[in-house]
Design a protein around this motif. Structure first.
Motif, mmCIF file in Angstrom:
data_model
loop_
_atom_site.group_PDB
_atom_site.id
_atom_site.type_symbol
_atom_site.label_atom_id
_atom_site.label_comp_id
_atom_site.label_asym_id
_atom_site.label_seq_id
_atom_site.Cartn_x
_atom_site.Cartn_y
_atom_site.Cartn_z
ATOM 1 N N ALA A 64 8.051 1.271 30.264
ATOM 2 C CA ALA A 64 7.911 2.003 29.003
ATOM 3 C C ALA A 64 9.294 2.388 28.507
ATOM 4 O O ALA A 64 10.194 2.658 29.295
ATOM 5 C CB ALA A 64 7.065 3.247 29.222
ATOM 6 N N GLU A 65 9.468 2.365 27.182
ATOM 7 C CA GLU A 65 10.745 2.770 26.624
ATOM 8 C C GLU A 65 10.536 3.444 25.283
ATOM 9 O O GLU A 65 9.515 3.263 24.630
ATOM 10 C CB GLU A 65 11.703 1.583 26.494
ATOM 11 C CG GLU A 65 11.243 0.491 25.570
ATOM 12 C CD GLU A 65 12.197 -0.690 25.561
ATOM 13 O OE1 GLU A 65 12.952 -0.890 26.525
ATOM 14 O OE2 GLU A 65 12.178 -1.427 24.572
ATOM 15 N N ALA A 66 11.527 4.246 24.918
ATOM 16 C CA ALA A 66 11.488 4.963 23.641
ATOM 17 C C ALA A 66 12.907 5.056 23.103
ATOM 18 O O ALA A 66 13.873 5.081 23.862
ATOM 19 C CB ALA A 66 10.911 6.362 23.837
ATOM 20 N N LYS A 107 14.259 4.642 29.221
ATOM 21 C CA LYS A 107 13.360 3.731 29.937
ATOM 22 C C LYS A 107 12.801 4.407 31.178
ATOM 23 O O LYS A 107 13.487 5.187 31.836
ATOM 24 C CB LYS A 107 14.101 2.475 30.389
ATOM 25 C CG LYS A 107 14.458 1.518 29.304
ATOM 26 C CD LYS A 107 15.092 0.286 29.942
ATOM 27 C CE LYS A 107 15.302 -0.813 28.954
ATOM 28 N NZ LYS A 107 15.846 -2.017 29.603
ATOM 29 N N ASP A 150 9.340 3.653 34.308
ATOM 30 C CA ASP A 150 8.245 2.784 34.741
ATOM 31 C C ASP A 150 6.942 3.106 34.021
ATOM 32 O O ASP A 150 6.090 2.243 33.866
ATOM 33 C CB ASP A 150 8.032 2.902 36.256
ATOM 34 C CG ASP A 150 9.194 2.300 37.034
ATOM 35 O OD1 ASP A 150 9.865 1.396 36.496
ATOM 36 O OD2 ASP A 150 9.433 2.742 38.160
ATOM 37 N N THR A 151 6.786 4.364 33.588
ATOM 38 C CA THR A 151 5.548 4.781 32.934
ATOM 39 C C THR A 151 5.860 5.538 31.649
ATOM 40 O O THR A 151 6.960 6.077 31.478
ATOM 41 C CB THR A 151 4.723 5.715 33.842
ATOM 42 O OG1 THR A 151 5.461 6.923 34.047
ATOM 43 C CG2 THR A 151 4.401 5.061 35.185
ATOM 44 N N LEU A 152 4.868 5.614 30.772
ATOM 45 C CA LEU A 152 5.020 6.393 29.549
ATOM 46 C C LEU A 152 5.219 7.868 29.888
ATOM 47 O O LEU A 152 6.011 8.561 29.246
ATOM 48 C CB LEU A 152 3.795 6.208 28.648
ATOM 49 C CG LEU A 152 3.843 6.900 27.302
ATOM 50 C CD1 LEU A 152 5.055 6.473 26.496
ATOM 51 C CD2 LEU A 152 2.574 6.622 26.525
ATOM 52 N N VAL A 178 8.806 8.498 30.601
ATOM 53 C CA VAL A 178 9.609 8.576 29.378
ATOM 54 C C VAL A 178 9.454 9.957 28.758
ATOM 55 O O VAL A 178 10.432 10.600 28.383
ATOM 56 C CB VAL A 178 9.200 7.473 28.373
ATOM 57 C CG1 VAL A 178 9.821 7.723 27.010
ATOM 58 C CG2 VAL A 178 9.594 6.101 28.890
ATOM 59 N N LYS A 179 8.219 10.427 28.652
ATOM 60 C CA LYS A 179 7.975 11.758 28.081
ATOM 61 C C LYS A 179 8.693 12.843 28.870
ATOM 62 O O LYS A 179 9.280 13.757 28.296
ATOM 63 C CB LYS A 179 6.475 12.053 28.045
ATOM 64 C CG LYS A 179 5.714 11.230 27.042
ATOM 65 C CD LYS A 179 4.240 11.559 27.096
ATOM 66 C CE LYS A 179 3.444 10.709 26.143
ATOM 67 N NZ LYS A 179 2.004 11.007 26.211
#
Length: 68
Positions: free
Chosen positions: A2-4, A45, A47-49, A52-53
């Motif tokens: 996951a990335e933002a 980045k 491994d999971t959303l 990221v949060k």
């Protein structure tokens, strides 16, 4: 993975300080100084959303401005 992309407003003249603080966060994989409404963009980045949060919410840069 996951990335933002996080858009950051900085206090005047503090972009380098904000970039250095962001660089110390292990989940931040890329940082760029930009021009326009925002001053810095950071790629986060994990491994999971949820990771990221967590990375986004756990660290506030002292020289970053609050929400507009």
């Amino acid at each position: 993975m996951a990335e933002a992309f996080v858009l950051v407003n900085c206090e005047a003249g503090s972009q380098q300080e904000v970039i250095e603080e962001l660089a110390a966060i292990s989940s931040v994989s890329d940082i760029k100084r930009v021009f326009g409404v925002y001053d810095v963009i950071a790629k986060v980045k994990s491994d999971t959303l949820q990771g990221v949060k967590k990375a986004i919410s756990k660290k506030g840069c002292s020289a970053a401005s609050g929400p507009r």
